[in-house]
Design an enzyme around this catalytic site. Structure first.
Site: not given
Ligand code: MLT
Length: 314
Positions: A257, A275
């Site tokens: 990402e 995301h």
């Molecule tokens: C998380 O694991 O809390 C979510 O995927 C959000 C993020 O990683 O920012």
């Protein structure tokens, strides 16, 4: 004590930490983090900062790493445990937000919303081409059914869906209490009209959805991934979309990402988001207040509720 926050954190959470400790907020690159970390007693991150073995090796004074979110795959938890550094997270903060996004993505794919938006902006009026499908009467297959999966199941049931799930950690009585039928992994892919992934990234789940699983799916199935990109093999997913075995894929998370160069970017029938699962005001406010509280507890010598590595106190 000194607290370092290297990713975005809600301002009220920063203020509550500042009442008791000296707090620096700085978006550091990996080199900058290595240089800074020896001075700090607490480090708070989201998913951008990688808390590697190298970082923890330099962290002579660190007592706690706080992850303002759910997944701790960006933190070397084993190394933290070996160094008696507590790792805490905010596992309940984004449950509803991710569940709502997953349901939104299902409807978006089945009703071709991204394509319909593009088509109208191009001056077209393609009612026949954009004919969609309902969720009602379809089978939702959950890969992983913890907190988020259970909330997705509730919402899917409200739309009239049947819910099946594969989750080795979910007991049959708990699944039944949620109206979920527990099945073997292959049955999720064979029976579902909509497959939605809600598992953590672990050595067992990494790459667990690939060509073999896509071959099991009925033609016309759609896939939603708001969990972790690495759980799905992107090249296999792109092939399944191109061959029309899969009718669509909503992807919020990618192997890398941002996903520059991903084979998915040129695949048909996709709905991508960057995301965004936990990116709501409500989830971020919860993540901030939970993680501030957890970190304050560790710095005060109290045991936090959301301790990822209980062995640090063992
Ligand atoms: C998380 O694991 O809390 C979510 O995927 C959000 C993020 O990683 O920012």
């Amino acid at each position: 004590m000194k607290v370092l926050i290297t990713d975005g954190l809600e301002s009220e959470a920063i203020s509550s930490l500042r009442k008791a400790h000296e707090v620096d907020v700085q978006e550091l690159d990996p080199k900058g983090l290595l240089a800074a970390i020896p001075r700090y007693h607490a480090l708070i991150v989201r998913s951008r900062t990688i808390v590697s073995k190298a970082v923890l090796t330099q962290a002579a004074n660190l007592k706690v790493v706080g992850r303002a979110g759910v997944g701790v795959d960006n933190i070397d938890v084993a190394e933290a445990t070996a160094r008696k550094i507590a790792v805490v997270n905010a596992p309940t903060a984004s449950t509803i937000s991710v569940a709502e996004l997953a349901i939104g993505q299902m409807i978006s794919l089945l009703r071709h919303l991204p394509e319909a938006d593009r088509s109208v902006k191009e001056g077209k009026w393609e009612k026949k081409k954009l004919e969609g499908r309902e969720l009602f009467g379809k089978t939702l297959g959950l890969v992983g059914s913890g907190r988020i999966g259970a909330e997705v199941a509730k919402r899917a049931q409200a739309f009239g869906m049947r819910v099946i799930a594969h989750d080795p950690y979910l007991s049959r009585p708990t699944a039944e209490a949620f109206g979920i039928r527990l099945v073997e992994k292959d049955a999720v892919f064979r029976e579902a009209d909509v497959v939605s992934i809600h598992a953590a990234l672990t050595p067992e789940t990494r790459g667990m959805v690939g060509a073999t699983e896509f071959a099991l799916m009925k033609r016309g199935t759609i896939l939603v991934n708001c969990a972790r990109g690495e759980i799905v093999q992107e090249a296999a997913l792109a092939d399944a979309l191109r061959s029309e075995r899969l009718a669509g894929a909503a992807v919020d998370v990618f192997e890398t990402e941002p996903p520059a160069g991903s084979p998915l970017l040129s695949a048909p029938n996709t709905a991508f988001t960057p995301h965004l699962g936990a990116s709501t005001r409500e989830a971020q406010a919860r993540a901030g207040s939970i993680i501030a509280e957890q970190v304050l507890k560790v710095l005060d010598g109290r045991r936090p509720e959301f301790l990822v590595n209980p062995d640090v106190y063992g």
